[in-house]
Scaffold this motif. Structure first.
Motif, short mmCIF file in Angstrom:
data_model
loop_
_atom_site.label_atom_id
_atom_site.label_comp_id
_atom_site.label_asym_id
_atom_site.label_seq_id
_atom_site.Cartn_x
_atom_site.Cartn_y
_atom_site.Cartn_z
N ILE A 215 9.57 58.34 -6.03
CA ILE A 215 10.12 57.39 -5.06
C ILE A 215 9.10 57.20 -3.93
N VAL A 216 8.63 55.98 -3.77
CA VAL A 216 7.58 55.69 -2.79
C VAL A 216 8.12 55.90 -1.37
N ARG A 233 13.23 52.36 4.29
CA ARG A 233 12.95 51.47 3.17
C ARG A 233 12.81 52.17 1.83
N SER A 234 12.58 53.47 1.83
CA SER A 234 12.46 54.21 0.58
C SER A 234 13.81 54.76 0.09
N GLN A 235 14.86 54.62 0.89
CA GLN A 235 16.14 55.25 0.55
C GLN A 235 16.84 54.52 -0.60
N ILE A 236 17.54 55.30 -1.43
CA ILE A 236 18.15 54.77 -2.64
C ILE A 236 19.53 54.19 -2.30
N THR A 237 19.74 52.92 -2.71
CA THR A 237 20.94 52.20 -2.31
C THR A 237 21.83 51.80 -3.48
N MET A 251 17.68 51.63 -7.16
CA MET A 251 17.07 50.64 -6.28
C MET A 251 16.93 51.22 -4.87
N SER A 252 15.79 50.97 -4.26
CA SER A 252 15.61 51.20 -2.83
C SER A 252 15.57 49.84 -2.15
N TYR A 253 15.27 49.81 -0.86
CA TYR A 253 15.17 48.53 -0.18
C TYR A 253 13.93 47.75 -0.58
N LEU A 254 12.98 48.41 -1.27
CA LEU A 254 11.73 47.75 -1.63
C LEU A 254 11.46 47.71 -3.13
N HIS A 255 12.06 48.64 -3.90
CA HIS A 255 11.64 48.78 -5.30
C HIS A 255 12.82 49.03 -6.23
N ILE A 256 12.58 48.72 -7.50
CA ILE A 256 13.41 49.17 -8.62
C ILE A 256 12.64 50.28 -9.34
N TYR A 257 13.34 51.33 -9.76
CA TYR A 257 12.75 52.41 -10.54
C TYR A 257 13.55 52.57 -11.83
N LEU A 258 12.83 52.72 -12.95
CA LEU A 258 13.46 52.82 -14.27
C LEU A 258 12.95 54.06 -15.00
N TRP A 259 13.90 54.78 -15.63
CA TRP A 259 13.56 55.92 -16.46
C TRP A 259 14.23 55.78 -17.83
N MET A 282 14.52 40.96 0.34
CA MET A 282 15.92 40.66 0.63
C MET A 282 16.28 41.37 1.93
N ALA A 283 17.23 40.80 2.67
CA ALA A 283 17.54 41.33 3.99
C ALA A 283 18.00 42.78 3.93
N GLN A 284 18.79 43.14 2.92
CA GLN A 284 19.27 44.52 2.79
C GLN A 284 19.76 44.71 1.36
N ALA A 285 18.86 45.07 0.48
CA ALA A 285 19.15 45.15 -0.96
C ALA A 285 20.00 46.39 -1.24
N GLU A 286 21.29 46.19 -1.58
CA GLU A 286 22.18 47.33 -1.79
C GLU A 286 23.07 47.19 -3.02
N ALA A 287 22.91 46.13 -3.82
CA ALA A 287 23.78 45.93 -4.98
C ALA A 287 22.92 45.65 -6.21
N MET A 288 23.17 46.40 -7.30
CA MET A 288 22.34 46.27 -8.50
C MET A 288 23.10 46.75 -9.72
N GLY A 289 22.91 46.09 -10.86
CA GLY A 289 23.51 46.54 -12.11
C GLY A 289 22.83 45.90 -13.30
#
Length: 317
Positions: A215-216, A233-237, A251-259, A282-289
């Motif tokens: 995680i960056v 910005r590195s925190q997972i949301t 997802m963090s506020y800046l990146h997607i990470y995949l394993w 995005m202003a505050q990226a907190e939703a992903m699926g």
């Protein structure tokens, strides 16, 4: 979406982060194009979704997403189509103390939703909740009966923490939770279906199974440019497991990470270096699926107008 709306959204989401921070007088550069494989599907403007904190694809209704707002808002889930329009509202008989994520999955021939009431910005909650309910068969407004919702009450093993990312691995009957503010982020597990003979008010304890690698973290330049927000910005949301169980995304506020899945489980998988993808701003990226096939991710933001974005995972970063 018409051309005017698309241009408006690009002006909102594609600006570099520094160009939109308070106190910067310089004119921002023209917004760059969205990365290859990233598609703007819709612009959500409905005021009922003023702070989108969770997103999950419906398993029963094509092209519908279930979304919810953040803390102390309506105790409601909203069915939203790919044009960003609300098509249904589910009123849940449980409070929205701090809903932070939602998962959808299929089990025993039924479609289910899990709502994670796990937010704790102040680090004071001694008990948290995961609410399970069957997905309704009709796309309409519903008041969900209390007896339909099953709540898993739990606590952390080592003290309070904020958690905004929760994922369900239905194949292994497990719920995974990721702490937000600790470095590196810690990974916990709870059973999806606790033993039937346990009282419904049983307080479970989440099991810590590892930490997330790769995680960056913010640089010294990030912190100097934005002392208040740089460290966030590195925190997972958000988090999700693909329906086929092959991939874990956060997802963090800046990146997607995949394993990819590891033979020794997700604790071992997330300890490996991930594949990293940059988010469009995005202003505050907190939703992903994930989508139904696990070939793309859908993303949205807490701030209106909120983009609904599709990220094609077959396109290499």
């Amino acid at each position: 979406m018409n051309r005017i709306a698309a241009l408006l959204l690009l002006s909102l989401i594609a600006l570099p982060a520094g160009a939109r921070e308070p106190g910067r007088d310089a004119q921002p550069d023209p917004p760059p194009p969205l990365p290859e494989g990233v598609e703007l599907a819709a612009l959500i403007t409905d005021s009922r979704l003023s702070e989108i904190s969770g997103l999950a694809l419906s398993r029963r209704h094509p092209d519908i997403f279930w979304m919810h707002n953040d803390s102390h808002d309506a105790n409601a889930l909203y069915g939203v189509d790919v044009q960003g329009r609300i098509r249904a509202t589910l009123q849940l008989p449980v409070p929205n103390i701090d809903w932070e994520d939602i998962s959808s999955f299929e089990h025993a021939g039924r479609s289910w939703l899990l709502v994670a009431d796990t937010g704790d910005n102040g680090g004071i909650r001694t008990e948290l909740a995961l609410h399970l309910l069957p997905e309704p068969g009709t796309l309409a407004d519903h008041d969900i009966a209390a007896e339909v919702v099953r709540t898993i009450r739990f606590r952390w093993p080592d003290g309070a923490r904020d958690c905004e990312a929760v994922a369900v691995d239905v194949q292994h009957g497990a719920i995974y939770l990721i702490g937000k503010k600790r470095t590196p982020p810690d990974l916990f597990r709870l059973p999806l279906w606790p033993e039937e003979n346990q009282p419904p008010d049983t307080l479970h304890e989440a099991e810590r199974i590892g930490t997330l690698a790769g995680i960056v973290q913010p640089t010294a330049e990030d912190l100097a440019r934005s002392p208040v927000y740089g460290r966030y910005r590195s925190q997972i949301t958000a988090a999700d497991v693909s329906a086929d169980g092959r991939y874990f995304a956060v997802m963090s506020y800046l990146h997607i990470y995949l394993w990819p899945r590891h033979r020794d489980g997700w604790g071992a998988a997330l300890a490996q270096p991930p594949q990293q993808r940059d988010l469009p701003w995005m202003a505050q990226a907190e939703a992903m699926g994930f989508d139904a096939e696990g070939r793309a991710l859908w993303l949205s933001s807490e701030r209106l107008p909120a983009p609904l974005i599709r990220m094609d995972l077959s396109v290499q970063p």
